[in-house]
Design a protein around this motif. Structure first.
Motif, PDB file in Angstrom:
ATOM      1  N   TYR A 152      -8.068   9.883  -0.442  1.00  0.00           N
ATOM      2  CA  TYR A 152      -7.817   9.330  -1.600  1.00  0.00           C
ATOM      3  C   TYR A 152      -8.422   7.855  -1.517  1.00  0.00           C
ATOM      4  O   TYR A 152      -7.893   7.319  -0.511  1.00  0.00           O
ATOM      5  CB  TYR A 152      -6.392   9.172  -1.916  1.00  0.00           C
ATOM      6  N   ASN A 153      -9.026   7.167  -2.609  1.00  0.00           N
ATOM      7  CA  ASN A 153      -9.630   6.071  -2.469  1.00  0.00           C
ATOM      8  C   ASN A 153      -9.112   5.175  -3.867  1.00  0.00           C
ATOM      9  O   ASN A 153      -8.915   5.664  -4.827  1.00  0.00           O
ATOM     10  CB  ASN A 153     -11.139   6.084  -2.566  1.00  0.00           C
ATOM     11  N   GLN A 154      -8.799   3.819  -3.668  1.00  0.00           N
ATOM     12  CA  GLN A 154      -8.617   2.966  -4.511  1.00  0.00           C
ATOM     13  C   GLN A 154      -9.133   1.346  -4.277  1.00  0.00           C
ATOM     14  O   GLN A 154      -8.839   1.028  -3.123  1.00  0.00           O
ATOM     15  CB  GLN A 154      -7.031   2.782  -4.741  1.00  0.00           C
ATOM     16  N   SER A 155     -10.045   1.140  -5.282  1.00  0.00           N
ATOM     17  CA  SER A 155     -10.602  -0.043  -5.036  1.00  0.00           C
ATOM     18  C   SER A 155      -9.602  -1.401  -5.221  1.00  0.00           C
ATOM     19  O   SER A 155      -8.870  -1.313  -6.508  1.00  0.00           O
ATOM     20  CB  SER A 155     -11.792  -0.067  -6.251  1.00  0.00           C
ATOM     21  N   MET A 202      -7.014  -3.570  -8.764  1.00  0.00           N
ATOM     22  CA  MET A 202      -5.503  -3.468  -8.893  1.00  0.00           C
ATOM     23  C   MET A 202      -4.840  -4.838  -9.273  1.00  0.00           C
ATOM     24  O   MET A 202      -5.770  -5.886  -9.203  1.00  0.00           O
ATOM     25  CB  MET A 202      -5.062  -3.290  -7.533  1.00  0.00           C
ATOM     26  N   LEU A 231     -11.270  -0.681  -0.108  1.00  0.00           N
ATOM     27  CA  LEU A 231     -10.736   0.389  -0.847  1.00  0.00           C
ATOM     28  C   LEU A 231      -9.315   0.520   0.243  1.00  0.00           C
ATOM     29  O   LEU A 231      -9.142   0.404   1.247  1.00  0.00           O
ATOM     30  CB  LEU A 231     -11.514   1.844  -0.652  1.00  0.00           C
ATOM     31  N   SER A 239      -1.688   6.693  -8.265  1.00  0.00           N
ATOM     32  CA  SER A 239      -2.308   5.932  -9.203  1.00  0.00           C
ATOM     33  C   SER A 239      -3.678   5.859  -8.629  1.00  0.00           C
ATOM     34  O   SER A 239      -4.729   4.967  -8.952  1.00  0.00           O
ATOM     35  CB  SER A 239      -1.868   4.791  -9.572  1.00  0.00           C
ATOM     36  N   PHE A 240      -4.194   6.634  -7.383  1.00  0.00           N
ATOM     37  CA  PHE A 240      -5.553   6.614  -6.875  1.00  0.00           C
ATOM     38  C   PHE A 240      -6.556   6.650  -8.114  1.00  0.00           C
ATOM     39  O   PHE A 240      -6.247   7.696  -8.802  1.00  0.00           O
ATOM     40  CB  PHE A 240      -5.839   7.384  -5.659  1.00  0.00           C
ATOM     41  N   GLU A 241      -7.636   5.975  -7.791  1.00  0.00           N
ATOM     42  CA  GLU A 241      -8.870   6.353  -8.707  1.00  0.00           C
ATOM     43  C   GLU A 241      -9.539   7.422  -8.492  1.00  0.00           C
ATOM     44  O   GLU A 241     -10.078   8.097  -9.393  1.00  0.00           O
ATOM     45  CB  GLU A 241      -9.760   5.000  -8.552  1.00  0.00           C
ATOM     46  N   CYS A 279       0.951  -1.307  -0.105  1.00  0.00           N
ATOM     47  CA  CYS A 279      -0.216   0.002  -0.192  1.00  0.00           C
ATOM     48  C   CYS A 279       0.739   1.140   0.076  1.00  0.00           C
ATOM     49  O   CYS A 279       0.395   2.242  -0.769  1.00  0.00           O
ATOM     50  CB  CYS A 279      -0.957  -0.088   1.207  1.00  0.00           C
TER      51      CYS A 279
END
Length: 284
Positions: free
Chosen positions: A108-111, A115, A154, A95-97, A87
């Protein structure tokens, strides 16, 4: 003027039996549809039977009683070291969505579903984590499958701002009108400075007359979100107290967000890295 029978025929009935936080109908809200939805959803939830896995019975019992549990040392030391490394590497990749301002803060969020499993194997492996699935399925009283969107996971990176602009999440609120669960696996120690979670234990079960009245009057207001804000007086009237969750990294905090909760404002420049897990299926 439209007759009563014509009004009834034109009602958005489908919305009544949905997971939408509020029904966008002044007429339905005037006749008390929101307290009815709250009552019905909670009745259906408590009437459900589910065989809880014996390995999590004590934790689930505590969750049902208090509305929140803390599971320390959620992952093995080697797993936790691996997921933290992955992480942190992802943060460095920038590269967060999504990213958004919440008051003075930025989140900041990333599913993890999107990935690369070969690059982030431990992180994406949470989609099949046995303890996580047992806890969420027991709490929701049905088998949940993250691969079908039943659970959203996330990477969540929160950066504290100066606090001059209000972070709406720092106000006590309820997420929605039915029992629903969220969890946070903390990859950093949680301190007052980096915006800890805060919860009013027992607020998920207090369905007294005053709460129904508060829900009813809130539904009549214009331009409000579905997440009803909760006053300190409402907490005091129930004889309950707010608990701030300060804990070590590798702790999973799981809460019924039908209860009263918020994220406290931290101190400018501090940050917090978390895996955020949400289960939100329709109560009907």
């Amino acid at each position: 003027m439209m007759s009563l029978s014509s009004k009834i025929k034109s009602l958005p009935i489908a919305k009544v039996f949905s997971k939408d936080k509020l029904v966008a109908s002044p007429f339905l809200n005037k006749i008390g549809i929101q307290p009815f939805r709250l009552w019905l959803a909670n009745k259906r939830y408590h009437d459900k039977q589910y065989l809880v896995d014996s390995s999590v019975v004590n934790q689930v019992d505590q969750l049902m009683k208090d509305g929140i549990i803390l599971v320390e040392n959620f992952m093995s030391d080697s797993e936790f070291a691996a997921i933290t490394k992955e992480c942190r590497s992802f943060i460095d990749s920038d590269s967060f969505e999504t990213s958004k301002k919440v008051g003075s803060n930025t989140i900041y969020n990333q599913s993890i579903e999107n990935m690369d499993k070969t690059v982030y194997p431990t992180t994406t492996g949470l989609l099949n984590h046995p303890l996580l699935l047992k806890l969420f399925s027991a709490a929701d009283k049905r088998e949940l499958d993250p691969t079908k969107g039943d659970i959203i996971i996330l990477i969540q990176y929160l950066v504290q701002g100066d606090g001059e602009d209000l972070d709406i999440e720092s106000e006590l609120h309820v997420d929605t009108f039915f029992n629903t669960y969220k969890a946070w696996l903390y990859l950093d120690d949680v301190r007052l400075e980096n915006g800890p979670f805060s919860y009013v234990k027992g607020s998920h079960t207090n369905l007294n007359k005053d709460r129904y009245n508060n829900v009813y009057h809130y539904s009549l207001q214009k331009d409000v979100s579905g997440s009803r804000r909760v006053s300190k007086n409402e907490v005091d009237d129930l004889g309950l107290q707010e608990t701030t969750v300060l804990c070590k990294k590798n702790t999973l905090a799981m809460a019924n967000t039908f209860g009263f909760h918020r994220r406290l404002q931290g101190v400018n420049g501090n940050d917090r890295l978390t895996i955020a897990i949400t289960a939100k299926r329709s109560p009907f």
